[in-house]
Every structure is written in C-alpha cells, then in structure tokens.
Design a protein around this motif. Structure first.
Motif, PDB file in Angstrom:
ATOM      1  N   THR A  49      -0.658  -7.168  11.184  1.00  0.00           N
ATOM      2  CA  THR A  49      -0.065  -7.426   9.873  1.00  0.00           C
ATOM      3  C   THR A  49      -0.744  -6.587   8.809  1.00  0.00           C
ATOM      4  O   THR A  49      -1.968  -6.635   8.655  1.00  0.00           O
ATOM      5  N   LEU A  50       0.061  -5.807   8.091  1.00  0.00           N
ATOM      6  CA  LEU A  50      -0.422  -5.086   6.922  1.00  0.00           C
ATOM      7  C   LEU A  50       0.011  -5.871   5.693  1.00  0.00           C
ATOM      8  O   LEU A  50       1.209  -6.061   5.458  1.00  0.00           O
ATOM      9  N   GLY A 104       7.237   7.617   2.198  1.00  0.00           N
ATOM     10  CA  GLY A 104       6.919   7.031   3.495  1.00  0.00           C
ATOM     11  C   GLY A 104       5.849   7.820   4.214  1.00  0.00           C
ATOM     12  O   GLY A 104       5.449   8.905   3.790  1.00  0.00           O
ATOM     13  N   GLY A 105       5.372   7.257   5.311  1.00  0.00           N
ATOM     14  CA  GLY A 105       4.327   7.919   6.078  1.00  0.00           C
ATOM     15  C   GLY A 105       4.265   7.395   7.495  1.00  0.00           C
ATOM     16  O   GLY A 105       4.930   6.416   7.839  1.00  0.00           O
ATOM     17  N   ILE A 111      -1.594   2.485   7.379  1.00  0.00           N
ATOM     18  CA  ILE A 111      -2.731   1.575   7.529  1.00  0.00           C
ATOM     19  C   ILE A 111      -3.818   1.922   6.520  1.00  0.00           C
ATOM     20  O   ILE A 111      -4.390   1.034   5.870  1.00  0.00           O
ATOM     21  N   ARG A 112      -4.116   3.212   6.364  1.00  0.00           N
ATOM     22  CA  ARG A 112      -5.125   3.625   5.388  1.00  0.00           C
ATOM     23  C   ARG A 112      -4.691   3.270   3.966  1.00  0.00           C
ATOM     24  O   ARG A 112      -5.488   2.782   3.152  1.00  0.00           O
ATOM     25  N   VAL A 113      -3.446   3.531   3.666  1.00  0.00           N
ATOM     26  CA  VAL A 113      -2.942   3.274   2.323  1.00  0.00           C
ATOM     27  C   VAL A 113      -2.931   1.781   2.019  1.00  0.00           C
ATOM     28  O   VAL A 113      -3.252   1.362   0.897  1.00  0.00           O
ATOM     29  N   ALA A 114      -2.564   0.965   3.003  1.00  0.00           N
ATOM     30  CA  ALA A 114      -2.497  -0.486   2.778  1.00  0.00           C
ATOM     31  C   ALA A 114      -3.841  -1.032   2.333  1.00  0.00           C
ATOM     32  O   ALA A 114      -3.907  -1.888   1.427  1.00  0.00           O
ATOM     33  N   ALA A 115      -4.917  -0.541   2.918  1.00  0.00           N
ATOM     34  CA  ALA A 115      -6.249  -1.023   2.549  1.00  0.00           C
ATOM     35  C   ALA A 115      -6.596  -0.637   1.117  1.00  0.00           C
ATOM     36  O   ALA A 115      -7.165  -1.439   0.366  1.00  0.00           O
TER      37      ALA A 115
END
Length: 241
Positions: free
Chosen positions: A113-114, A62-63, A69-73
C-alpha cells in the motif's frame, strides 16, 4: 510589467514522474499561458526540494512503480502543504501515478500500500488487466476530453470527488462504472496521457484562467482556437484502441 503577469507553474517530480509524454502537458501549458499574455515561470519539485513560496498552478504526471514508491514517501511529508493549496483554490492537474497518489491510497498488485495525500477522494487498486488505447470522455465542464490511457490501476471515487466526465470510448477510471478522471474543487485527476493538454486546450485555459483570477483578480482570454489541437483531436478519435 512582465513580472505583474507572471504565473508560477509547479512541475511535480519530473525526474521520476514523466513518462508517456507527460512533459508535453507542461510545454502545452506554458505555450498557452504565453498566448494569453502571461509569462510562465516553471519550478521543478523533485524529491527533497523545497516548495516555493508562491504557486499558481500545479501539474504532474505518471511514472514507473519504482519512481512512484520514491515519490510517495516524499509526497507524504508534504501532504499538509498540498492540501492547503487545494483548499485555497490553486488549480492542479495530476495524471496517472500522481492521480493515484493524490488520492487516499494505491494498493499495488503485490499487495503493498502506497499512502496518498487525500487531496482527491479516490482510491486505487492495481489490477491484472492493462487498459491501453485512445479515450474519449464527455465532460460537463470541458466538452469532449481526448487522451490516451496506459494503466492497470482500478480507481473508484468517493463522495468528495466527482468524475471529470463519462467515458464514451475506453476504460477511464476502471472498466466497470464509466467514469473518467476526478475533480475536487480546482484539482483535476486523470489517467489520460497522450499528452492530454496539447489536445485539450480547454483544460489548459481552465488552469490558466483560475490561476489568473486568483492572483490578479481578472482573466481576459487572448488565445484563439488552436487548429493544430483540433486536428490532433480528430485524428485521435478516428484511431481504434
């Protein structure tokens, strides 16, 4: 030979998704793999890195929202690769933030929304209530799963995933339906930190055995009962939320 017993463990986004003790999962998994006679090779996958050619196990934690947000992209550009790994039977364990991103979407409390990658058939919406404390989940596959939750995500499962188990203590996926975590094939998702694997060697053994059977066509368990894990499990169950 040692290289014939290697297991490649892909650690997802450790720079951004490594809070609430999630690195302990990696440490416990590598220790357990060695006890079973394997040589684990850990490969970190951070934003912009290239996915290795071979992966035996995938693990991630987790983070904070900014990291998620950075990871989702970055993760969105790898969706097809992880979907292919999952469909091929690669065992995976994703916790909290990556649990959410391995689902279809995560809608934050602010309404943003991610988009997830849809490996698990789950959706999550941020809520006003924070769910914190020790959790016990009764699992058909792993017995009693014991961990610690700290999240405000309200996750619901679709028909393509089944719960890891039924919550006996705590909230789990949400405060309403009694489900804890999700499973689709060999992919496991959960909100349980704590870390999860040091207190639940049965899940470590599942990841290792599945990976070994896929790569070497066989698995002969060598590690015995972890007495330290048993004491930690007992202590966690006694503590109030």
């Amino acid at each position: 030979m040692a290289d014939q017993r290697e297991l490649v463990i892909l650690s997802l986004y450790p720079r951004d998704m490594n809070i609430y003790g999630d690195r302990g999962n990696l440490l416990a998994l590598t220790r357990r793999a060695r006890a079973h006679g394997f040589e684990p090779r850990v490969v970190d996958l951070n934003i912009g890195d290239t996915l290795p050619e071979h992966v035996d196990i995938v693990i991630g934690g987790g983070g904070q929202d900014s990291g998620q947000i950075r990871v989702a992209a970055d993760l969105a550009g790898r969706a097809a690769e992880f979907q292919a790994l999952a469909e091929g039977g690669t065992p995976m364990l994703v916790i909290c933030g990556l649990y959410q991103l391995f689902g279809h979407r995560f809608v934050t409390t602010s309404g943003s929304t991610l988009q997830g990658i849809g490996v698990l058939d789950v959706e999550t919406r941020g809520g006003d209530e924070r769910m914190i404390g020790n959790v016990v989940v009764d699992s058909r596959d792993f017995g009693e799963i014991i961990g610690y939750e700290n999240h405000s995500g309200y996750t619901v499962l679709g028909s393509g995933s089944e719960p890891l188990g039924t919550v006996l203590q705590g909230a789990g996926n949400n405060p309403d339906d009694g489900s804890g975590g999700a499973r689709s094939g060999n992919v496991l998702g959960s909100y349980l930190h704590g870390s999860l694997l040091p207190k639940n060697p049965a899940i470590s053994d599942f990841l290792i055995a599945t990976a070994a059977q896929r790569r070497y066509d066989a698995f002969e368990p060598r590690a015995g009962v972890d007495q330290t894990a048993e004491r930690a499990r007992a202590a966690a169950k006694r503590r109030p939320r």
